[in-house]
Design a protein around this motif. Structure first.
Motif, PDB file in Angstrom:
ATOM      1  N   SER A   1       0.867  -1.090  -0.047  1.00  0.00           N
ATOM      2  CA  SER A   1      -0.208   0.126   0.063  1.00  0.00           C
ATOM      3  C   SER A   1       0.882   1.111  -0.054  1.00  0.00           C
ATOM      4  O   SER A   1       1.697   1.316   0.752  1.00  0.00           O
ATOM      5  CB  SER A   1      -0.853   0.013   1.181  1.00  0.00           C
ATOM      6  OG  SER A   1      -1.619   1.088   1.421  1.00  0.00           O
ATOM      7  N   LEU A   2       0.412   2.294  -0.768  1.00  0.00           N
ATOM      8  CA  LEU A   2       1.437   3.569  -0.907  1.00  0.00           C
ATOM      9  C   LEU A   2       1.099   4.517   0.142  1.00  0.00           C
ATOM     10  O   LEU A   2       1.459   5.712   0.311  1.00  0.00           O
ATOM     11  CB  LEU A   2       1.080   3.824  -2.418  1.00  0.00           C
ATOM     12  CG  LEU A   2       2.043   5.089  -2.714  1.00  0.00           C
ATOM     13  CD1 LEU A   2       3.466   4.634  -2.398  1.00  0.00           C
ATOM     14  CD2 LEU A   2       2.166   5.541  -4.236  1.00  0.00           C
ATOM     15  N   SER A   3      -0.129   3.915   1.047  1.00  0.00           N
ATOM     16  CA  SER A   3      -0.332   4.750   2.214  1.00  0.00           C
ATOM     17  C   SER A   3       0.465   4.188   3.404  1.00  0.00           C
ATOM     18  O   SER A   3       0.544   4.935   4.685  1.00  0.00           O
ATOM     19  CB  SER A   3      -1.876   4.629   2.552  1.00  0.00           C
ATOM     20  OG  SER A   3      -2.172   3.262   2.894  1.00  0.00           O
ATOM     21  N   ALA A   4       1.177   3.003   3.313  1.00  0.00           N
ATOM     22  CA  ALA A   4       1.920   2.849   4.539  1.00  0.00           C
ATOM     23  C   ALA A   4       3.365   3.555   4.479  1.00  0.00           C
ATOM     24  O   ALA A   4       3.982   3.944   3.625  1.00  0.00           O
ATOM     25  CB  ALA A   4       2.436   1.175   4.253  1.00  0.00           C
ATOM     26  N   SER A   5       3.848   3.854   5.850  1.00  0.00           N
ATOM     27  CA  SER A   5       4.692   4.717   6.036  1.00  0.00           C
ATOM     28  C   SER A   5       6.066   4.267   5.693  1.00  0.00           C
ATOM     29  O   SER A   5       6.351   3.258   5.576  1.00  0.00           O
ATOM     30  CB  SER A   5       4.536   5.004   7.606  1.00  0.00           C
ATOM     31  OG  SER A   5       5.774   5.930   7.955  1.00  0.00           O
ATOM     32  N   GLY A   6       6.733   5.102   4.762  1.00  0.00           N
ATOM     33  CA  GLY A   6       7.985   4.839   4.338  1.00  0.00           C
ATOM     34  C   GLY A   6       8.106   4.493   3.029  1.00  0.00           C
ATOM     35  O   GLY A   6       9.329   4.438   2.572  1.00  0.00           O
TER      36      GLY A   6
ATOM     37  N   ASP B   1       3.714   9.857   1.977  1.00  0.00           N
ATOM     38  CA  ASP B   1       3.125  11.049   2.271  1.00  0.00           C
ATOM     39  C   ASP B   1       2.687  12.060   1.394  1.00  0.00           C
ATOM     40  O   ASP B   1       2.453  13.307   1.476  1.00  0.00           O
ATOM     41  CB  ASP B   1       3.857  11.718   3.539  1.00  0.00           C
ATOM     42  CG  ASP B   1       5.295  12.107   3.243  1.00  0.00           C
ATOM     43  OD1 ASP B   1       6.239  12.384   3.996  1.00  0.00           O
ATOM     44  OD2 ASP B   1       5.609  11.770   1.655  1.00  0.00           O
ATOM     45  N   ASP B   2       2.952  11.773  -0.234  1.00  0.00           N
ATOM     46  CA  ASP B   2       2.629  12.578  -0.992  1.00  0.00           C
ATOM     47  C   ASP B   2       3.747  13.564  -1.339  1.00  0.00           C
ATOM     48  O   ASP B   2       3.683  14.422  -2.248  1.00  0.00           O
ATOM     49  CB  ASP B   2       1.381  13.353  -0.922  1.00  0.00           C
ATOM     50  CG  ASP B   2       0.883  13.749  -2.355  1.00  0.00           C
ATOM     51  OD1 ASP B   2       0.290  14.896  -2.580  1.00  0.00           O
ATOM     52  OD2 ASP B   2       0.743  12.801  -3.043  1.00  0.00           O
ATOM     53  N   ASP B   3       4.986  13.412  -0.576  1.00  0.00           N
ATOM     54  CA  ASP B   3       6.037  13.872  -0.932  1.00  0.00           C
ATOM     55  C   ASP B   3       6.516  13.691  -2.372  1.00  0.00           C
ATOM     56  O   ASP B   3       6.455  12.495  -2.590  1.00  0.00           O
ATOM     57  CB  ASP B   3       7.220  13.709  -0.001  1.00  0.00           C
ATOM     58  CG  ASP B   3       8.388  14.622  -0.031  1.00  0.00           C
ATOM     59  OD1 ASP B   3       9.364  14.374   0.383  1.00  0.00           O
ATOM     60  OD2 ASP B   3       8.291  15.841  -0.740  1.00  0.00           O
ATOM     61  N   LYS B   4       7.245  14.464  -3.128  1.00  0.00           N
ATOM     62  CA  LYS B   4       7.539  14.239  -4.547  1.00  0.00           C
ATOM     63  C   LYS B   4       9.053  14.691  -4.841  1.00  0.00           C
ATOM     64  O   LYS B   4       9.662  15.723  -4.116  1.00  0.00           O
ATOM     65  CB  LYS B   4       6.695  14.909  -5.504  1.00  0.00           C
ATOM     66  CG  LYS B   4       5.048  14.387  -5.323  1.00  0.00           C
ATOM     67  CD  LYS B   4       4.346  15.333  -5.909  1.00  0.00           C
ATOM     68  CE  LYS B   4       2.673  14.955  -5.643  1.00  0.00           C
ATOM     69  NZ  LYS B   4       1.686  15.724  -6.170  1.00  0.00           N
ATOM     70  N   ARG B   5       9.768  13.874  -5.437  1.00  0.00           N
ATOM     71  CA  ARG B   5      11.212  14.057  -5.833  1.00  0.00           C
ATOM     72  C   ARG B   5      11.298  14.101  -7.429  1.00  0.00           C
ATOM     73  O   ARG B   5      10.622  13.137  -7.920  1.00  0.00           O
ATOM     74  CB  ARG B   5      12.227  13.286  -5.091  1.00  0.00           C
ATOM     75  CG  ARG B   5      12.197  13.570  -3.770  1.00  0.00           C
ATOM     76  CD  ARG B   5      12.873  14.968  -3.354  1.00  0.00           C
ATOM     77  NE  ARG B   5      12.999  15.159  -2.025  1.00  0.00           N
ATOM     78  CZ  ARG B   5      12.103  15.789  -1.236  1.00  0.00           C
ATOM     79  NH1 ARG B   5      10.977  16.260  -1.745  1.00  0.00           N
ATOM     80  NH2 ARG B   5      12.121  15.857   0.015  1.00  0.00           N
ATOM     81  N   TYR B   6      11.887  15.141  -8.174  1.00  0.00           N
ATOM     82  CA  TYR B   6      12.039  14.854  -9.531  1.00  0.00           C
ATOM     83  C   TYR B   6      13.580  15.046  -9.998  1.00  0.00           C
ATOM     84  O   TYR B   6      14.470  15.735  -9.132  1.00  0.00           O
ATOM     85  CB  TYR B   6      11.272  15.961 -10.004  1.00  0.00           C
ATOM     86  CG  TYR B   6       9.854  16.013  -9.993  1.00  0.00           C
ATOM     87  CD1 TYR B   6       9.356  16.556  -9.188  1.00  0.00           C
ATOM     88  CD2 TYR B   6       8.956  15.146 -10.528  1.00  0.00           C
ATOM     89  CE1 TYR B   6       7.960  16.741  -9.011  1.00  0.00           C
ATOM     90  CE2 TYR B   6       7.675  14.937 -10.469  1.00  0.00           C
ATOM     91  CZ  TYR B   6       7.123  15.639  -9.782  1.00  0.00           C
ATOM     92  OH  TYR B   6       5.644  15.930  -9.506  1.00  0.00           O
ATOM     93  N   SER B   7      14.026  14.546 -10.871  1.00  0.00           N
ATOM     94  CA  SER B   7      15.214  14.757 -11.637  1.00  0.00           C
ATOM     95  C   SER B   7      15.282  16.037 -11.859  1.00  0.00           C
ATOM     96  O   SER B   7      14.363  16.719 -12.687  1.00  0.00           O
ATOM     97  CB  SER B   7      15.321  13.987 -12.651  1.00  0.00           C
ATOM     98  OG  SER B   7      16.530  14.176 -13.766  1.00  0.00           O
TER      99      SER B   7
ATOM    100  N   PRO C   1      11.359   0.479  -1.096  1.00  0.00           N
ATOM    101  CA  PRO C   1      10.878   0.099   0.550  1.00  0.00           C
ATOM    102  C   PRO C   1      10.983   0.817   1.505  1.00  0.00           C
ATOM    103  O   PRO C   1      11.655   1.701   1.324  1.00  0.00           O
ATOM    104  CB  PRO C   1      11.841  -1.232   0.531  1.00  0.00           C
ATOM    105  CG  PRO C   1      12.936  -0.907  -0.237  1.00  0.00           C
ATOM    106  CD  PRO C   1      12.573  -0.089  -1.519  1.00  0.00           C
ATOM    107  N   VAL C   2      10.435   0.832   2.528  1.00  0.00           N
ATOM    108  CA  VAL C   2      10.298   1.313   3.798  1.00  0.00           C
ATOM    109  C   VAL C   2      11.971   1.787   4.061  1.00  0.00           C
ATOM    110  O   VAL C   2      12.813   1.042   4.134  1.00  0.00           O
ATOM    111  CB  VAL C   2       9.802   0.710   5.048  1.00  0.00           C
ATOM    112  CG1 VAL C   2       9.637   1.687   6.257  1.00  0.00           C
ATOM    113  CG2 VAL C   2       8.079   0.695   4.621  1.00  0.00           C
TER     114      VAL C   2
END
Lengths: 111, 121
Positions: B28-33, B56-62, B101-102
């Motif tokens: 689940s993408l709602s699981a912490s980490g 947590d909906d944090d996003k990172r991009y190249s 993974p977490v």
């Protein structure tokens, strides 16, 4: 953000050991103990072989080992086997803004 | 058992926007980490990391592609969507999504099979 530098090719005979280097900077490889290695056979998805510089996922042969010194990480394959012939990529964490950077890739040939 | 599968168009025209969907199971993408990332590989070339979204909906991009990429998630559908604007022939590549993974960094332990996207008029 530049790709990590790997040798284009490395070869060895069955049973031998080979080492693949992965050179970055103090902002990625040298700055964190977060280097992973992936094996990729032709037309297949990458497979995680090493993470956190030295750790092996469950199921990966102990013939694969990782290390790091300064800005260079290394993957060693001991007891080389025909099935090890593949492309190998390193990947490093690069900090908050960069996040991840892959290496240029190394083709391993078993002679 | 964790599985991921990419879907989307196989052919896009230059200047168009590419939308790819990663449908996953086994976590689940709602699981912490937890995170899901995208990586691409032009034919005969190296892997390139594109984007990552966290639980947590944090996003990172190249950094080199940040202006063209958007990553989103739909937790209820177990999907992650990547959009890339202003496609160019140099964007022709196999696009992979992968599970982070977490409590991991620079680690993708499960990958989709990849989907080849060709950019051509």
């Amino acid at each position: 953000q530049s790709a990590l530098t790997q040798p284009a090719s490395v070869s060895g005979s069955p049973g031998q050991s080979i080492t693949i280097s992965c050179t970055g900077t103090s902002s990625d490889v040298g700055g964190y103990n977060y280097v992973s290695w992936y094996q990729q056979h032709p037309d297949k998805a990458p497979k995680l072989m090493i993470y956190d510089v030295t750790k092996r996922p469950s199921g990966v042969s102990n013939r694969f080992s990782g290390s790091k010194s300064g800005n260079t990480a290394s993957l060693t394959i001991s007891g080389l086997q025909a099935e090890d012939e593949a492309d190998y990529y390193c990947c490093s964490y690069g900090g908050f803004s960069t996040s991840y950077v892959f290496g240029t890739g190394t083709k391993v040939t078993v002679l | 058992q964790i599985t991921l599968k990419e879907s989307g168009p196989t052919l896009v025209k230059p200047t168009q926007t590419l939308t790819l969907t990663c449908t996953f199971s086994g976590f689940s993408l709602s699981a912490s980490g937890v995170g899901v990332g995208w990586v691409r590989q032009p034919p005969g070339k190296a892997l390139e990391w594109l984007a990552l979204i966290y639980w947590d909906d944090d996003k990172r991009y190249s950094p080199s592609l940040k202006s063209r990429l958007t990553i989103t998630k739909d937790t209820s559908k177990n999907q992650v969507v990547l959009t890339m604007t202003n496609m160019d022939p140099v964007d022709t590549a196999t696009y992979y999504c992968a599970h982070r993974p977490v409590a991991a960094a620079a680690q993708f332990d499960f990958w989709g099979q990849g989907t080849l996207v060709t950019v051509s008029s």
